[in-house]
Design an enzyme around this catalytic site. Structure first.
Site, PDB file in Angstrom:
ATOM      1  N   ARG A  55      63.342 -23.486   8.926  1.00  0.00           N
ATOM      2  CA  ARG A  55      63.712 -23.017   7.591  1.00  0.00           C
ATOM      3  C   ARG A  55      62.428 -22.660   6.859  1.00  0.00           C
ATOM      4  O   ARG A  55      61.328 -22.918   7.360  1.00  0.00           O
ATOM      5  CB  ARG A  55      64.606 -24.022   6.822  1.00  0.00           C
ATOM      6  CG  ARG A  55      64.454 -25.466   7.137  1.00  0.00           C
ATOM      7  CD  ARG A  55      63.146 -26.062   6.731  1.00  0.00           C
ATOM      8  NE  ARG A  55      62.815 -25.726   5.371  1.00  0.00           N
ATOM      9  CZ  ARG A  55      61.606 -25.738   4.851  1.00  0.00           C
ATOM     10  NH1 ARG A  55      60.549 -26.061   5.593  1.00  0.00           N
ATOM     11  NH2 ARG A  55      61.385 -25.410   3.597  1.00  0.00           N
ATOM     12  N   GLY A  56      62.595 -22.085   5.660  1.00  0.00           N
ATOM     13  CA  GLY A  56      61.445 -21.545   4.958  1.00  0.00           C
ATOM     14  C   GLY A  56      61.359 -20.056   5.288  1.00  0.00           C
ATOM     15  O   GLY A  56      61.372 -19.679   6.468  1.00  0.00           O
ATOM     16  N   ALA A  57      61.260 -19.229   4.253  1.00  0.00           N
ATOM     17  CA  ALA A  57      61.404 -17.785   4.462  1.00  0.00           C
ATOM     18  C   ALA A  57      60.450 -17.212   5.523  1.00  0.00           C
ATOM     19  O   ALA A  57      60.907 -16.530   6.459  1.00  0.00           O
ATOM     20  CB  ALA A  57      61.243 -17.064   3.124  1.00  0.00           C
ATOM     21  N   ARG A  89      70.956 -16.121   7.468  1.00  0.00           N
ATOM     22  CA  ARG A  89      70.672 -16.646   6.123  1.00  0.00           C
ATOM     23  C   ARG A  89      70.315 -15.453   5.241  1.00  0.00           C
ATOM     24  O   ARG A  89      69.325 -14.763   5.478  1.00  0.00           O
ATOM     25  CB  ARG A  89      69.539 -17.689   6.158  1.00  0.00           C
ATOM     26  CG  ARG A  89      69.923 -18.924   6.978  1.00  0.00           C
ATOM     27  CD  ARG A  89      68.996 -20.083   6.703  1.00  0.00           C
ATOM     28  NE  ARG A  89      69.190 -20.624   5.371  1.00  0.00           N
ATOM     29  CZ  ARG A  89      68.354 -21.506   4.803  1.00  0.00           C
ATOM     30  NH1 ARG A  89      67.274 -21.904   5.438  1.00  0.00           N
ATOM     31  NH2 ARG A  89      68.612 -21.976   3.599  1.00  0.00           N
ATOM     32  N   GLN A 187      64.119 -31.378   1.666  1.00  0.00           N
ATOM     33  CA  GLN A 187      62.912 -30.806   2.277  1.00  0.00           C
ATOM     34  C   GLN A 187      61.637 -31.377   1.651  1.00  0.00           C
ATOM     35  O   GLN A 187      60.605 -31.466   2.306  1.00  0.00           O
ATOM     36  CB  GLN A 187      62.903 -29.269   2.126  1.00  0.00           C
ATOM     37  CG  GLN A 187      63.963 -28.556   2.925  1.00  0.00           C
ATOM     38  CD  GLN A 187      65.199 -28.291   2.090  1.00  0.00           C
ATOM     39  OE1 GLN A 187      65.547 -29.079   1.213  1.00  0.00           O
ATOM     40  NE2 GLN A 187      65.869 -27.189   2.357  1.00  0.00           N
ATOM     41  N   ASP A 228      61.720 -17.318  -1.729  1.00  0.00           N
ATOM     42  CA  ASP A 228      62.497 -16.773  -0.611  1.00  0.00           C
ATOM     43  C   ASP A 228      62.636 -15.267  -0.718  1.00  0.00           C
ATOM     44  O   ASP A 228      62.682 -14.558   0.283  1.00  0.00           O
ATOM     45  CB  ASP A 228      63.860 -17.461  -0.538  1.00  0.00           C
ATOM     46  CG  ASP A 228      63.643 -18.906  -0.121  1.00  0.00           C
ATOM     47  OD1 ASP A 228      63.423 -19.745  -1.007  1.00  0.00           O
ATOM     48  OD2 ASP A 228      63.621 -19.179   1.093  1.00  0.00           O
ATOM     49  N   LYS A 239      64.292 -22.282  -3.755  1.00  0.00           N
ATOM     50  CA  LYS A 239      65.212 -23.401  -3.553  1.00  0.00           C
ATOM     51  C   LYS A 239      65.925 -23.791  -4.847  1.00  0.00           C
ATOM     52  O   LYS A 239      65.308 -23.843  -5.909  1.00  0.00           O
ATOM     53  CB  LYS A 239      64.425 -24.572  -2.979  1.00  0.00           C
ATOM     54  CG  LYS A 239      65.194 -25.837  -2.705  1.00  0.00           C
ATOM     55  CD  LYS A 239      66.431 -25.634  -1.868  1.00  0.00           C
ATOM     56  CE  LYS A 239      66.161 -24.954  -0.543  1.00  0.00           C
ATOM     57  NZ  LYS A 239      67.409 -24.423   0.088  1.00  0.00           N
TER      58      LYS A 239
HETATM   59  O1  MRU Z   1      66.583 -23.641   2.525  1.00  0.00           O
HETATM   60  P1  MRU Z   1      65.138 -23.562   2.902  1.00  0.00           P
HETATM   61  O2  MRU Z   1      64.558 -24.883   3.284  1.00  0.00           O
HETATM   62  O3  MRU Z   1      64.907 -22.490   3.935  1.00  0.00           O
HETATM   63  O4  MRU Z   1      64.403 -23.107   1.582  1.00  0.00           O
HETATM   64  C1  MRU Z   1      63.026 -22.968   1.590  1.00  0.00           C
HETATM   65  C2  MRU Z   1      62.460 -22.617   0.270  1.00  0.00           C
HETATM   66  O5  MRU Z   1      63.155 -22.450  -0.698  1.00  0.00           O
HETATM   67  C3  MRU Z   1      60.980 -22.395   0.224  1.00  0.00           C
HETATM   68  O6  MRU Z   1      60.462 -22.754  -1.021  1.00  0.00           O
HETATM   69  C4  MRU Z   1      60.685 -20.919   0.460  1.00  0.00           C
HETATM   70  O7  MRU Z   1      61.321 -20.460   1.627  1.00  0.00           O
HETATM   71  C5  MRU Z   1      59.242 -20.653   0.576  1.00  0.00           C
HETATM   72  S1  MRU Z   1      58.612 -21.211   2.115  1.00  0.00           S
HETATM   73  C6  MRU Z   1      57.016 -20.737   2.309  1.00  0.00           C
END
Ligand code: MRU
Length: 347
Positions: A55-57, A89, A187, A228, A239
């Site tokens: 996860r994480g963009a 996603r 997270q 994201d 998030k």
């Molecule tokens: O649902 P997630 O864990 O994928 O959400 C992640 C976030 O919101 C992060 O802050 C975002 O992707 C930036 S990651 C470098």
């Protein structure tokens, strides 16, 4: 990032391709167990993204890139694979950037494994530059508030929000981080604290509801969050819960910065109003660690992201420098994949 696996310290990325498999640090088991997820095919990759193995963009983007490289090795229809990945996603921009990157690489006849390696390396380079550009915001004694995880685990390595922190630490500064736990998937509590511990950065985990308390008492100097998807005007999806921090930060004159690579900016969207917001299963809200925590008759809502209007954002730390949301248009230069054979080899 350095991690201990089977008793030995290893240098790992969040995602890589090895022996024909897309390998991922399985983030569902951290911080207690470090397991590697092995995706044998495109469907395994898609499920890993949906189930938040990864996860994480930026990490999702790189995973899709390697998934398409693997699909290429297996002789699959890349268009169909890309379409499957697009449905995993919807909010994070990097996923779509990576699919387009790999689609173009394929059309140019570029070796797809080399293209995915290059995409991943570019992500790391962007993060390192975010670190260099953003470190000056962190001084000795700065108290930072962050939300969710935008560390090495959320990118290929090094991270976005964690990048200025790592760079400031490398420059010998001591500072403190308040880590929002980040319900429902935790997270912050599970992943950000794990990364901060490995870096030796002082921190404390707080409940999501406690952030306003610390902001209101003057105990936070800087809010630093990831993104994201960022619209052309700087409105930023991150998030769920980020928007509330931004408003309370403004109320208390605390600067609010977003750290994100330009691959997260969607210049096709004028504002954040049209950023698609993923709504995940209500079960994530109604359960904690597999245990029910609410009456089973109660329904729940579970938007995974919210949009912080640009007016609350002091600056966006990109690989090119810190920009005001109103200056993002100057960064609108899409990157093209390199020609055949010019990228580094996969590990
Ligand atoms: O649902 P997630 O864990 O994928 O959400 C992640 C976030 O919101 C992060 O802050 C975002 O992707 C930036 S990651 C470098």
């Amino acid at each position: 990032m350095h991690v201990t696996l089977d008793g030995t310290v290893r240098e790992l990325r969040t995602v890589w391709l090895e022996d024909g498999m897309v390998k991922l640090i399985d983030q569902r088991y951290l911080p207690f167990d470090l397991r590697i997820y092995e995706a044998k095919n495109a469907e395994d990759v898609a499920v890993a993204i949906e189930d938040m193995v990864v996860r994480g963009a930026p990490a999702i983007g790189a995973t899709a890139a390697y998934g398409m490289a693997q699909a290429g090795l297996q002789g699959l229809d890349l268009k169909a694979v890309g379409d499957r990945f697009r449905k995993t996603r919807p909010t994070g921009q990097d996923l779509f950037v990576a699919i387009d990157y790999m689609t173009k690489a394929s059309a140019n006849g570029t070796d797809l494994v080399a293209a995915a390696d290059r995409y991943a390396q570019e992500d790391i380079d962007r993060c390192r530059n975010i670190g260099k550009r953003g470190a000056k915001l962190i001084r000795n004694g700065t108290r930072i508030l962050t939300h969710c995880n935008a560390g090495a685990l959320a990118a290929v390595d090094y991270g976005t929000v964690m990048a200025p922190m790592r760079a400031a630490k490398e420059q010998g500064r001591r500072f403190f981080v308040y880590v929002d736990e980040t319900r429902p998937r935790l997270q912050g509590a599970r992943l950000t604290s794990w990364e901060l511990l490995q870096e030796g950065i002082d921190h404390a985990i707080i409940t999501d509801g406690a952030a306003g308390h610390f902001l209101g008492r003057g105990e936070v100097d800087l809010v630093l969050v990831g993104a994201d998807r960022i619209a052309a005007n700087g409105d930023t999806a991150n998030k769920i819960g980020t928007y509330g921090k931004a408003v309370v930060a403004r109320e208390n004159d605390v600067p609010f910065y977003v750290a994100a690579p330009t691959s997260t900016i969607d210049f096709t969207l004028a504002t954040g109003a049209k950023i698609p917001i993923e709504e995940r299963s209500p079960q994530e809200v109604l359960h904690l660690d597999g245990q029910p925590i609410a009456p089973k008759e109660s329904p729940a809502r579970n938007p995974a992201f919210d949009v912080t209007p640009a007016k609350y954002i002091t600056g966006i730390i990109t690989e090119f420098g810190i920009r005001k949301p109103s200056q993002l248009g100057l960064l609108n230069k899409p990157a093209a994949p390199r020609k055949k054979g010019t990228a580094k080899k996969s590990r």
